[in-house]
Enzyme design. Structure first.
Site, PDB file in Angstrom:
ATOM      1  CG  ASP A 278     -23.957  43.671  46.723  1.00  0.00           C
ATOM      2  OD1 ASP A 278     -23.864  42.681  47.474  1.00  0.00           O
ATOM      3  OD2 ASP A 278     -23.049  44.520  46.600  1.00  0.00           O
ATOM      4  CB  ALA A 279     -29.335  41.089  49.187  1.00  0.00           C
ATOM      5  CE  LYS A 280     -21.390  42.374  50.192  1.00  0.00           C
ATOM      6  NZ  LYS A 280     -22.079  43.417  49.398  1.00  0.00           N
ATOM      7  NE  ARG A 281     -31.380  39.778  52.161  1.00  0.00           N
ATOM      8  CZ  ARG A 281     -31.297  41.051  52.521  1.00  0.00           C
ATOM      9  NH1 ARG A 281     -30.230  41.492  53.146  1.00  0.00           N
ATOM     10  NH2 ARG A 281     -32.283  41.891  52.247  1.00  0.00           N
TER      11      ARG A 281
END
Length: 307
Positions: A111-114
């Site tokens: 979960d890094a939402k890049r």
């Protein structure tokens, strides 16, 4: 004088393509249960567990969760920010957590939402989706709000590696509607534009596409067509207020493809491994009951979610 003969060329060996993430996720959800457990080491949780707020406490927390649940949980979702805040030592813990989780047979959704463009997005894809990378994960959350096309490096890298991406579409935070519910030039909501693009990526995939969408479980209604032939990550179950019983009304006929995500409401039971596992098993039972109930005669299955 005997002439030397040239040895025949070695036969070409074909390398089988990697199994797509969607197929691996479908199998994990069916066998281990449709649940994603977030690894979110909040400062309050570390304190509750009696752990110091430093990299040593972070490591004990994360590895305890993986050791307790790794052989029983379909998907772990470590939130990168909670590790990054400790700098290089925190990222080292994240690398170890990802590796241990995958060794235990769980899938890892980073979960890094890049989200970025061009070579920068390509670098993000190489960081999380390229086999052999220190943070190599089975899937990655990505933000499409620089335009869905900006995700192409990650989409292509995931397809080549047999990994997946989860595209933000209808998030549960109140601020999200400002962008996601806005109307595009063709009259669709921005969220629907993204969902339709996800569906196009998954066209023809079986048993499940490898490009997922993020749709918050706390939403009162979707207001969009969620039939994307891919997984729908549904954060917000537990501490944020949603329950497995809320899922059928929101997701309708696509409920079997929903992967509810819970973190604090499971993690608060630590550091006791038995208590952590008991909580996960209870959640899995509740989600399965909701799916089975929706599929029963008179249930919500068969209705379309959304519009």
């Amino acid at each position: 004088m005997t002439g030397s003969s040239t040895p025949p060329p070695a036969p070409k060996t074909s390398v089988a393509p990697p199994e797509p993430f969607g197929a691996r996720l479908r199998r994990a959800m069916d066998t281990r249960g449709p649940l994603c457990v977030g690894i979110d080491p909040h400062a309050g949780l570390l304190s509750r567990w009696g752990l110091p707020f430093d990299p040593s406490g972070l490591e004990r927390f994360a590895l305890t969760v993986v050791e307790a649940l790794g052989e029983h949980t379909a998907v772990f979702k470590p939130q990168s920010a909670f590790f990054e805040r400790f700098g290089s030592r925190g990222v080292a813990v994240l690398e170890k957590t990802v590796a241990r989780a995958r060794e235990a047979g769980a899938l890892v959704l980073m979960d890094a939402k890049r989200g970025d463009i061009g070579s920068t997005m390509d670098a993000y894809a190489a960081t999380y989706l390229a086999p052999g990378a220190p943070l190599f994960s089975d899937a990655l959350t990505v933000s499409p709000f620089l335009g869905f096309g900006s995700l192409r490096p990650a989409l292509d890298a995931a397809r080549a590696a047999g990994t997946g991406v989860f595209v933000l579409a209808l998030t549960s935070n109140p601020e999200g509607g400002q962008v996601q519910r806005a109307t595009a030039a063709d009259g669709r909501s921005v969220a629907q534009v993204m969902l339709d693009a996800v569906a196009a990526e998954n066209e023809g995939a079986a048993p499940l596409g490898s490009v997922g969408a993020v749709v918050g479980a706390t939403l009162a209604e979707a207001g969009a067509d969620l039939a994307v032939n891919g997984p729908l990550l549904a954060p917000g179950v537990g501490a944020q207020g949603a329950t497995p019983a809320d899922l059928p009304a929101l997701f309708g006929a696509v409920l079997p493809n929903v992967l509810p995500s819970v973190s604090r409401d499971v993690l608060r039971h630590g550091p006791d491994p038995a208590a952590l596992l008991k909580s996960v098993r209870e959640y899995v039972a509740e989600v399965r009951a909701a799916v089975d109930g929706a599929a029963a005669p008179g249930g919500i299955a068969g209705r379309s979610a959304g519009r």
